[in-house]
Design a protein around this motif. Sequence first.
Motif, short mmCIF file in Angstrom:
data_model
loop_
_atom_site.label_atom_id
_atom_site.label_comp_id
_atom_site.label_asym_id
_atom_site.label_seq_id
_atom_site.Cartn_x
_atom_site.Cartn_y
_atom_site.Cartn_z
N ARG A 19 -78.72 -40.32 22.05
CA ARG A 19 -79.95 -40.72 21.42
C ARG A 19 -80.99 -41.15 22.45
NH1 ARG A 19 -80.40 -42.80 15.96
NH2 ARG A 19 -82.38 -43.91 15.84
N ARG A 20 -80.52 -41.95 23.44
CA ARG A 20 -81.45 -42.39 24.49
C ARG A 20 -82.01 -41.19 25.27
NH1 ARG A 20 -77.99 -46.69 25.41
NH2 ARG A 20 -77.09 -45.70 27.24
N ARG A 21 -81.10 -40.27 25.55
CA ARG A 21 -81.55 -39.09 26.29
C ARG A 21 -82.59 -38.28 25.51
NH1 ARG A 21 -75.79 -37.05 28.65
NH2 ARG A 21 -75.74 -38.45 30.46
N LEU A 22 -82.30 -38.17 24.19
CA LEU A 22 -83.21 -37.44 23.33
C LEU A 22 -84.59 -38.08 23.33
CD1 LEU A 22 -82.81 -34.90 21.61
CD2 LEU A 22 -82.70 -36.40 19.62
N LEU A 23 -84.60 -39.40 23.17
CA LEU A 23 -85.86 -40.13 23.14
C LEU A 23 -86.65 -39.93 24.44
CD1 LEU A 23 -85.12 -43.52 21.37
CD2 LEU A 23 -86.82 -41.80 20.76
N LEU A 24 -85.90 -39.97 25.52
CA LEU A 24 -86.54 -39.79 26.83
C LEU A 24 -87.23 -38.42 26.91
CD1 LEU A 24 -86.52 -41.72 29.31
CD2 LEU A 24 -84.94 -40.08 30.36
N ALA A 30 -94.15 -35.57 24.98
CA ALA A 30 -95.37 -36.17 24.42
C ALA A 30 -96.40 -36.39 25.51
CB ALA A 30 -95.02 -37.49 23.72
N VAL A 31 -95.93 -36.92 26.65
CA VAL A 31 -96.87 -37.18 27.76
C VAL A 31 -97.51 -35.88 28.24
CG1 VAL A 31 -96.99 -37.83 30.19
CG2 VAL A 31 -95.77 -39.30 28.55
N ILE A 32 -96.68 -34.85 28.39
CA ILE A 32 -97.21 -33.58 28.88
C ILE A 32 -98.24 -33.01 27.91
CG2 ILE A 32 -96.62 -31.17 29.37
CD1 ILE A 32 -93.95 -32.28 30.50
N PHE A 33 -97.89 -33.03 26.61
CA PHE A 33 -98.84 -32.46 25.64
C PHE A 33 -100.13 -33.24 25.56
CE2 PHE A 33 -95.25 -29.93 24.04
CZ PHE A 33 -95.90 -28.71 23.96
N LEU A 34 -100.01 -34.58 25.64
CA LEU A 34 -101.23 -35.40 25.63
C LEU A 34 -102.13 -35.03 26.82
CD1 LEU A 34 -100.35 -39.04 24.59
CD2 LEU A 34 -102.10 -37.52 23.65
N PHE A 35 -101.46 -34.86 27.98
CA PHE A 35 -102.23 -34.49 29.17
C PHE A 35 -102.95 -33.16 28.96
CE2 PHE A 35 -102.35 -32.03 33.14
CZ PHE A 35 -103.21 -32.84 33.86
N LEU A 36 -102.18 -32.20 28.40
CA LEU A 36 -102.77 -30.89 28.17
C LEU A 36 -103.96 -30.99 27.23
CD1 LEU A 36 -99.71 -28.48 27.92
CD2 LEU A 36 -101.42 -28.65 29.74
N ALA A 37 -103.80 -31.82 26.17
CA ALA A 37 -104.89 -31.97 25.20
C ALA A 37 -106.14 -32.53 25.86
CB ALA A 37 -104.44 -32.89 24.06
N PHE A 38 -105.95 -33.57 26.65
CA PHE A 38 -107.10 -34.17 27.34
C PHE A 38 -107.78 -33.17 28.28
CE2 PHE A 38 -105.41 -38.49 26.35
CZ PHE A 38 -106.57 -38.93 25.72
N ARG A 39 -106.91 -32.48 29.00
CA ARG A 39 -107.44 -31.53 29.98
C ARG A 39 -108.26 -30.43 29.26
NH1 ARG A 39 -109.56 -30.95 34.40
NH2 ARG A 39 -109.08 -29.12 35.64
N THR A 40 -107.76 -29.99 28.11
CA THR A 40 -108.47 -28.96 27.35
C THR A 40 -109.86 -29.44 26.96
OG1 THR A 40 -106.34 -28.34 26.46
CG2 THR A 40 -108.28 -27.38 25.40
N VAL A 41 -109.87 -30.68 26.41
CA VAL A 41 -111.15 -31.24 25.97
C VAL A 41 -112.09 -31.36 27.18
CG1 VAL A 41 -112.29 -33.29 25.04
CG2 VAL A 41 -110.16 -32.46 24.03
N GLU A 42 -111.56 -31.86 28.27
CA GLU A 42 -112.38 -32.06 29.45
C GLU A 42 -112.96 -30.74 29.94
OE1 GLU A 42 -110.31 -33.51 32.85
OE2 GLU A 42 -112.16 -33.53 34.02
N LEU A 43 -112.08 -29.73 30.05
CA LEU A 43 -112.54 -28.44 30.58
C LEU A 43 -113.56 -27.79 29.66
CD1 LEU A 43 -109.39 -26.67 32.03
CD2 LEU A 43 -111.43 -27.41 33.24
N SER A 44 -113.26 -27.81 28.35
CA SER A 44 -114.10 -27.04 27.45
C SER A 44 -115.41 -27.75 27.12
CB SER A 44 -113.33 -26.69 26.18
OG SER A 44 -112.94 -27.90 25.57
#
Lengths: 559, 130
Positions: A19-24, A30-44
């Motif tokens: 369970r701990r591994r899964l959460l990790l 989540a962190v990666i996708f959030l980063f991608l989302a921000f980067r998309t908004v910033e670029l576009s």
Amino acid sequence: MFKKVRIEGAYKETMALARRRLLLTVFGFAVIFLFLAFRTVELSVFQALSDTDRRANVSNTAILARGNVIDRNGVLLATNLKTRSLYADPALVLDPLAAAEKLAQVLPEFTVSELEQKLSERRRHVWIKRHLTPGQARQVNALGIHALKFSIEDKRIYPHGNLVSHVLGYTDADENGLAGIERFFDGRLTDPQQAGEPLQVSLDIRIQHVLRDELQRAMGVFRAIGAAGLLMDVNTGEVLAMASLPDFDPNLVRAGDIKEKRIMNRVTSGVYELGSTFKTFTMAAGLETGVIRMNDVYDATDPIRISRFTIRDDHPQARPLTVPEIFAHSSNIGAAKIAMDMGRDVQRRFLETLGLLEPAVIELKEVGEPLPPVSWGDVATMTVSYGHGIAVSPLQLSVAMGAMVNGGTLIPATLVKQSEDRFPEGKPVISPVTSEQVRQLMRIAVLQGTGGLADAPHYRVGGKTGTARKASKNGGYGKQKLSSFVGVFPMDAPKYLVLVLLDEPKGTKETWNYSSAGWTAAPVVRNVIMRAAPLLGVSPKEEDETRYQTVAHLVTDSR
Amino acid sequence: MSRIFAIASIAAILMAGAGLFQLKYQVAQKAAFVKNLKLELNRDREAIRVLRAEWSHLNRPDYLQDLSIRYLALRPPLDSQIKTSPAAIPFRPEGAGPVSAPNDLVIPVPRRKPESRPGDEAVKREASGV
């Protein structure tokens, strides 16, 4: 929601770990996708807004391969246009002979066998002809031969053709400047930073035409083998017109058969023994150093014999002459005697300060090396005083003459338009007083001396004739002449200098078969001034005759 | 709770997708428009350059001089025609009749465009020379 499950022992521990591994992992994603989302908004959104300017500029730069050249009034002298060049892909040619036959009808400069050979080569890319005319391109297209292709290339165009041939120069098929301005400013014209900004030269196309037109006419009338002319501003050094005949069409230079003689710029690269115009320098040096004064008298009764030479006058007066008379009647004997009084060193130093012993400085690479006397002894001192035994380019002569009349400042010639408020940097070579005296002498030479035919009414022309014998092939001097005239106007406040040089003019009935400068070159200068003065803003004016009185009374008119 | 969350996120994803598609479509359209505009600009610029070159070519002083000699009555001034001050030109006397051109001067007057004039061939040749 979650029922509390209690699992005992090893099983429980394994589940908790999973369970701990899964959460990790979930957290990592989540962190990666959030980063991608921000980067998309910033670029576009944000980046795009700041980028628009940069992108808009990109399309503008690559347009001009080579900058335009314009004259001092903004008239276009050289530009680049897109033309089509024809090439073939021989691999696609099915029947080279048939294709060559068709093509030869459109491009008559090629023979069928030439084209056939080109069309059957092994390469995939064979140039057939570069820079087709639009009509030819259309005809080639109409042949419908699959293997013939066009590539769009820039071509240098000179709308004025022959008119500015030598100053502009020309380029090769790959647009490298090979002569004239094109060569000197090759870097400037191809620099992408500056290509959009046209290069403004000092020429005035209207004056250039006047000069060339008159030279051409004179060349015809006097059956001369060549002619050269120059009109420059003596206060700024700007060259407003420079012509050398015969000339060429810079649009056609690449086509081939232009002879070397036509390409040569007689004004800058030709060096000639220019004759009596040099007496101006002899007089100026004498007056400046105090060796002579205006009312000094030299005996010009008998020719001078020195070693195996005899110095004669072309317009013999055979009597003692005052200094203004020596100048006005162009006495070689008088000039030689003044030079001897002055001495070789003074003469040489003076000509050196005037820049007559080293190549002229101008924005052209075609600049001729002057030929000073090999051994500067007494004979050379005498002959140099009236312009023989020393060869310089007409440009050098003009620059030095400009310094004689403009108040004594040597200002190098330039082909680039100068801004109006620029104070031209020059070096003083004679005093303003001497310059004023030289002006008087030059005006008197036109009013009462050999330059009479140069007198354009009310434009106050002053000048000096120069008739030089051309050196013949077997040493010594032949019968053929080099007639030149240097005119300056208006003489009360000199602004422009006109030089005209005719190579081997022959006398006509109208000139009583005389081919000397006073009969051939002087009237050309007069015509040029008559036509150019209104364009240059020099207004005709009643002359202040007291200005020349002191000099005029020293001249006895016995032409 | 988790179901509402799931539905909301699916809806959000769909909307975002639709929005993105719309945006991409618009951008592509604009890009094509800009590209066209640039092509047109370049074509026009090139055309302007051709016209400038032609204008300069047709305004060659020797060509104008030729036309002037052929069609105008203007000649280079004679020495006697150069005056040093405007005061030398007399005022027109009062009561003078209308100005009429001497008959021996060729004055161009407006006329019907002729089918061909002597200079036309030359003009065409010159024009196609650029």
